[in-house]
Enzyme design. Structure first.
Site, PDB file in Angstrom:
ATOM      1  CB  CYS B 106      -0.737   0.095   1.423  1.00  0.00           C
ATOM      2  SG  CYS B 106      -2.526   1.204   0.993  1.00  0.00           S
ATOM      3  CG  HIS B 234      -3.319  -3.846   3.281  1.00  0.00           C
ATOM      4  ND1 HIS B 234      -2.566  -3.219   4.056  1.00  0.00           N
ATOM      5  CD2 HIS B 234      -4.249  -2.775   2.633  1.00  0.00           C
ATOM      6  CE1 HIS B 234      -2.393  -1.753   3.693  1.00  0.00           C
ATOM      7  NE2 HIS B 234      -3.601  -1.347   2.916  1.00  0.00           N
ATOM      8  CD  GLU B 236      -0.533  -5.449   5.599  1.00  0.00           C
ATOM      9  OE1 GLU B 236      -0.510  -5.963   4.641  1.00  0.00           O
ATOM     10  OE2 GLU B 236      -0.831  -4.259   5.857  1.00  0.00           O
TER      11      GLU B 236
END
Lengths: 993, 274
Positions: B106, B234, B236
């Protein structure tokens, strides 16, 4: 001399902001324009050379792939109207600040002695055949807020294509001429005292002014003051300090007043609603819970603290930021969210922030009538508030996991903007518990974060009044989430290393409140206002003391650790200033340099405010009962209900908030097969290596106040708890926050019905006591905002008495959590809880322009039994879906369950446990509290019913794979048959902008 | 003995996904994981050269005030390491030259692109040739998207990945190349490692499956060595099945799909090709 760098998109590159602006012009103002393009303008002061300007423009200020720029010549070419919008002097310009820092870094040592400043503005180039008036309307009504921004509207023919607009520097032209005014109050009469209060925006009443007057005539006080060069005259610094500290906003004078209450039958004397009902209920609950009490810090700090597990505590607070959001929705709401962030951050030793919640109350964005003066259109407020909270929350890296939008025409006068934040802290740090505060005499007062300006002066006193003609512009602030993020990054490191002893935030009342309140821990303070870092010259000592400029925390630092603290601040690029020390003198002592400018007894400052005496008279209103007939076909009724603003989807807003940053998202705001069903509550895992979850939910039902604020409150509490239980929270580990937003309940010429409004407040408090103690869900913190009225000319608009009840709780293993979407065809549909004919204040009656009288009443004993049993069923993995019945009742809960799962449903109304007039629409849309719709797998039916034994519930139908929502009415005939896709569309459409 | 994986997760000035990115490195069994504030690099307290896996997390560097990660890139390019004549960018370029891994998610991806680390077609790692700009919708959005990996890509992070489902959370994620020639080159060299796709796996050209209007549905790109990789979604944020928006209605493995990216990076560092 300043220079202008303009940055625009290259030919062929899409200008998304321009397109969005064009759409807003069409949607909001009903004006047709062909095209809108945007240009960012940086006005740079500081005598940059041509080469340096070029370097700045090529480097940080523009994107070479998609943008072009010009220096001191306009980029604007083909357009019909040019509108440029920039800030007024002194208004926070976050982009300008970042640009200045970037340019300073770029120039490095070459900056030399030059003071570089950057001011941003934006040009909108509008193509379209619109009149000058319309262009002006776009500028003032949509693009610029004249309170904080200046704008120019220029027709293409009047624009110089070679020179463009001249560089304009919106600098605050202040001079440092600190002055302290001394005022002799001794001879001032009552009228004169009130005049001083009014003119200085102190918002103090006569009795309070007289208490101040008396203080300065006390010989002992005068004698002590003379040692420091003061006398029997008050200083403006002292008066302002008292005004802030004694404001309704800070001292909660109405909540702490002596009230004589009557409901016509009996009389009651109440010495402080807050002590009797709020603190009283929590004390009782804690006592009952005994060893199972999980409260750690209640009502004494910036936020409440409860245990999460043996090693961690949770901190939670909800605030309102209504008055500023009425004037500047974007800045007001942004400040609301970054402001409430600092509450848990400044509680105990300080908490890491883990989620935000937002609840907004607005008038309809489709409001068509003429607006009273100084009121912004609700759509503009809606969009501005939404965007302010987006920027505040997203840029701070805190997920927004729960919220609501509530609509009522009476929020036209003042929108309500509730912002909440929770945090987590280790239970012990450096060998000490973290939930308490300690300050020792001699500790250094350090202010850190942003600088002080005139922004936010009189915020606390301003919010203690109705919105009126003279409402101050300076009360509006714009938050800067990145400055705050840098500060919180730094302070968490400092906290973990034990560099400070205590922390609090600078919110309402600025330094006067933060340092003033911290000083109560040591017993006094001595602060030098001349040391304060200022945004610009020209602030008077009293302004420095009460400014509510954002992004600041105040700390108490052990003198031995000051150097370490300062070194870390410097390294992490955060400003920190030692401003004095805490003492045990018993005095709030402020100097400006060597000169004493305020010398107030701490006792007087904090406890000297006279207690108000008020009367409250309750008389239950008698509303007309509606007479409409039951519709034969309910398809249309459902479509109308699903399209109501209080029921329809809020997804467009929800999606613009980051609800999963920090990586612990478990139950998101939107769930179901297409990720678009409305979740009942939010769950996050704040510790990524643990399966323990934090649950957050809320209840709010202001419409019921039109019947009885007692039941409004009971229903809000029940709704919050019910929502939390629906996703899997444990009823025995839930704590609440009460946030009252009332209209002025003090009887006066302005408020002839004050006694009734106060009675509503009393009744609301009674319900808080009755229901929180019964549920065993203690209030741990809260807030009241008491002047949510608008009064200009003959127009007075008061908000409906509104209580937001928020709960925070725990789920031991998030893998047991349940969502509201139907999961599989053939699953059985149950309704838990009996439905009564309780349509008073309901959405169904509101759809028929009626209020009625039979307001839902919470049967708390039955509710607790249901909630415990349901929790057990959830823990046992028997519940496929669970959805609470609230606005729109059972009917809406069923449909939402169905379409969130992408499935149909067959329901038979004769199976619904119901008492009341036999009408299908009543059964479907009654808003009786404490009910759920659950679906279960047929194989689990036996175990489920056994666990639920003793509570009213019934199987009322099944989940269908055909995508049809069908209802059989009481007479055995079909009363509703519709594709779920059509129903969902009706539900999604209204606020999808 | 296998090579030690030393991960640095950089934070400060508005970055906000450092905790979960570090957690991903932990779950993927990196040997050392340090969350490092950029001031620690700028004061020489920590050195990039002590690590072999640089994580640039999401967030809002300097508020994205001058365009996403613009001011952040400016800092990387012009900041000096205190008390020395060294520039931070020199350490970063040395890190790249040493063949170490960089993952930007990002805002971290935006930073890599605006610095020129990606795609770095000419081998010049400080010349920007593509950008990530405002979504076509003109708004920030949080929504989950399907992504299809390019099995021809040299990207070491996406090896073995077919399709994955991650959230995007951005207002400026639209991938735009400087020219058609640059795009052609990126495609030819298979530097597009991830594309937005429909649930049917078809490349997503339309909103909302393509959430921002990215050219050729590009969601993530790498450089020619495949060791520098950036993506808007994302990974994560999907380390456990309960992160999935439909985990209560679908049967999913306990481990989230985001972990694969980190596991690939870490096994590459441990492997013989590093």
């Amino acid at each position: 001399m300043a220079d202008r760098v303009e940055v625009g998109f290259k030919e062929g590159i899409r200008d998304a902001l321009g397109e969005k602006t064009k759409k807003r012009i069409t949607d909001n103002l009903a004006l047709a324009v062909a095209k809108v393009a945007t240009i960012e303008v940086y006005t740079i002061a500081g005598e940059l050379s041509a080469a340096e300007l070029q370097e700045a423009a090529v480097g940080p200020l523009s994107d070479p792939v998609i943008q072009e720029f010009s220096i001191n010549r306009p980029l604007a070419k083909s357009f019909d109207w040019l509108i440029e919008v920039g800030f007024r002097p002194g208004v926070t310009d976050n982009v300008g600040k970042t640009a200045r820092e970037a340019i300073a870094l770029l120039l490095g040592e070459n900056t030399g002695e030059r003071k570089i400043a950057v001011y941003t503005s934006r040009q909108y180039l509008i193509s379209g055949k619109i009149s000058q008036t319309d262009a002006g309307k776009i500028a003032a009504g949509l693009l610029a807020n004249d309170l904080i921004e200046r704008h120019q509207v220029i027709a293409a023919g009047d624009f110089d294509l070679n020179c463009g607009l001249p560089a304009f520097v919106p600098q605050v032209m202040g001079k440092d001429e600190p002055q302290v005014t001394h005022i002799n109050l001794a001879e001032v009469d009552a009228q004169g005292l009130l005049k001083i209060s009014q003119e200085k925006l102190l918002a103090l009443n006569l009795e309070e002014m007289q208490a101040i007057q008396a203080y300065y005539q006390n010989p002992a006080v005068i004698k002590a003051r003379k040692k420091f060069g003061l006398d029997e005259n008050t200083t403006d610094v002292e008066l302002e300090c008292l005004g802030q500290t004694w404001s309704e906003h800070c001292k909660h004078k109405i909540f702490n007043s002596k009230i004589e209450y009557t409901d016509g039958r009996s009389k009651l004397k109440i010495d402080s609603l807050f002590k009797k009902y709020i603190k009283g209920s929590t004390a009782k609950i804690r006592k009952t819970k005994g060893k199972k009490d999980f409260c750690l810090s209640v009502f004494v700090d910036n936020a409440g603290i409860i245990k999460f597990n043996d090693d961690h505590n949770l901190v939670f607070k909800v605030e309102t930021h209504n008055s500023p959001s009425a004037l500047d929705p974007y800045g007001g709401a942004l400040t609301g969210i970054v402001g409430v962030n600092r509450d848990p951050f400044g509680t105990g030793i300080g908490a890491k922030l883990i989620f935000n919640t937002d609840v907004f109350c607005f008038a309809s964005p489709f409001y068509k009538k003429k607006l009273p003066p100084r009121i912004l259109h609700p759509r503009r407020i809606y969009e501005g508030v939404r965007e302010g909270v987006e920027h505040g929350g997203n840029k701070s890296g805190i997920p927004t996991i729960n919220g609501s939008l509530v609509f009522d025409e009476r929020y036209l006068g003042k929108p309500l903007v509730y912002c909440g934040t929770a945090g987590i802290m280790p239970a012990r740090l450096n060998g000490k518990p973290t939930h308490t505060k300690e300050i020792k005499p001699g500790d250094v007062i350090i202010m850190t974060g942003g600088r002080i300006g005139k922004d936010g002066i009189h915020g606390a006193t301003f919010s203690s009044e109705e919105l009126h003609e003279g409402s101050p512009v300076t009360a509006v602030q714009i938050g800067d989430p990145i400055t705050q993020k840098k500060m919180t990054d730094f302070l968490l490191v400092a906290r973990n290393r034990g560099f400070y002893r205590a922390i609090t935030d600078n919110g309402a009342g600025g330094l006067s409140s933060s340092v003033g309140e911290m000083a109560t821990y040591s017993g006094g303070c001595e602060i030098d206002l001349s040391l304060a870092p200022l945004k610009y010259a020209g602030l008077q000592p009293w302004e420095i003391l009460v400014s509510e400029a954002q992004e600041r925390m105040s700390l108490a630092v052990d003198p031995k650790k000051v150097d370490q603290f300062m070194a870390l601040a410097r390294k992490m690029g955060v400003e920190a200033t030692a401003m004095g020390k805490f003492t045990k003198s018993g005095i709030f002592h402020a100097r400006f340099g060597e000169k004493t400018v305020a010398y107030l007894n701490m006792d007087f400052l904090h406890d000297g405010v006279p207690q108000m005496k008020l009367t409250a008279k309750w008389k239950a209103p008698k509303n007309a009962e509606p007479t409409f007939a039951e519709p034969a076909n309910l398809n249309k009724a459902f479509i109308r209900m699903l399209s109501r603003l209080n029921i329809c989807s809020k997804e467009a807003v929800v999606r613009q908030y980051d609800h999963e940053v920090q990586g612990g998202s478990v139950i998101k705001p939107m769930v179901g097969v297409q990720n678009d069903g409305p979740s009942d509550a939010g769950i996050v895992r704040p510790l990524l290596d643990s399966m323990e979850g934090v649950v957050v939910a809320h209840g709010i039902c202001p419409r019921y106040s039109d019947i009885d604020a007692y039941h409004m409150t009971a229903c809000a509490i029940d709704e919050a708890i019910r929502n939390a239980v629906a996703v899997g929270a444990d009823l025995d580990h839930l704590a609440g926050l009460d946030n009252f937003c009332w209209c002025d309940p003090v009887k006066s010429n302005k408020t002839p019905d004050g006694e009734y409004k106060l009675a509503q407040l009393v009744r609301s408090n009674m319900a808080i006591y009755d229901y929180t103690t019964a549920f065993g869900v203690p209030c741990i913190s809260g807030k009241d905002s008491m002047k949510n009225d608008y009064a200009i000319g003959l127009t007075k608009i008061s908000v409906p008495p509104t209580l937001l009840y928020s709960v925070i709780g725990k789920i031991k293993d998030v893998r047991k959590a349940v969502t509201m979407d139907a999961k599989r065809p053939q699953d059985l549909v149950y309704v838990i809880g009996e439905t009564l004919e309780e349509l008073g204040g309901s959405e169904w009656f509101a759809e028929h322009k009626a209020i009625g009288n039979k307001v839902p009443q919470v049967d708390v004993k039955k509710a607790i039994k249901k909630y415990r049993a349901l929790h057990k069923a959830i823990q046992s993995g028997l519940i496929a879906s669970c959805h609470d019945c609230s606005d729109g009742g059972l009917g809406i809960a069923l449909i939402e369950t169905a379409f969130a799962g992408g499935l149909g449903m067959n329901i038979d109304l004769k199976d619904v446990p119901y008492r009341g007039k036999k009408r299908n629409d009543y059964i479907l849309f009654s808003e009786t509290a404490s009910r759920f719709v659950v679906t279960i797998h047929p194989k689990d039916q036996g175990r489920f019913e056994k666990i639920m034994d003793g509570s009213v519930l019934n199987e009322i139908g099944f989940v269908a794979g055909d995508g049809l929502f069908q209802i059989t009415g009481l007479n055995g005939k079909s009363i509703m048959k519709e594709k779920i896709s059509n129903l969902k569309e009706a539900w999604q459409k209204p606020l999808n902008f | 003995m296998a090579r030690k994986v030393k991960a640095i997760v950089l934070t400060g000035n508005g970055t906000n996904c450092e905790m979960e990115m570090a957690h991903a490195c932990k779950l993927a069994c990196a040997d050392q994981i340090d969350i490092v504030h950029i001031s620690e690099l700028l004061f020489g307290e920590k050195r990039l050269s002590d690590y072999n896996f640089l994580n640039l997390p999401g967030g809002f560097l300097d508020g994205d005030d001058l365009g996403s990660a613009k001011a952040g890139a400016n800092r990387f390019l012009h900041a000096r390491i205190a008390g020395s004549s060294e520039m931070l960018i020199e350490d970063l370029l040395k890190f790249v030259a040493d063949g170490k891994l960089i993952l930007g998610i990002c805002n971290g991806f935006q930073l890599m692109v605006k610095l020129g680390l990606l795609p770095a077609l000419t081998g010049n790692f400080t010349k920007q040739s593509t950008t990530l700009t405002f979504n076509d919708s003109g708004r920030f959005e949080d929504r989950w998207v399907y992504l299809k990996a390019n099995d021809q890509s040299p990207c070491v992070f996406t090896r073995g990945i077919d399709t994955v489902y991650y959230p995007v959370r951005h207002g400026e994620g639209k991938f735009v190349p400087e020219s058609a020639a640059i795009l052609k080159e990126i495609e030819k060299k298979n530097l597009v490692a991830l594309r937005y796709c429909e649930p049917t796996r078809a490349i997503a050209m339309d909103y909302p499956a393509n959430p921002n209007g990215s050219t050729n549905a590009i969601a993530g790109i790498c450089n020619e060595t495949g060791r520098l990789f950036g993506l808007m979604p994302h990974p994560e944020a999907f380390l456990h099945r309960t992160n999935h928006p439909r985990w209560t209605r679908e049967t999913l493995p306990e481990e989230g799909q985001g972990l694969a990216i980190f596991q690939n990076a870490i096994s590459f560092i441990r492997g013989k090709d590093f």
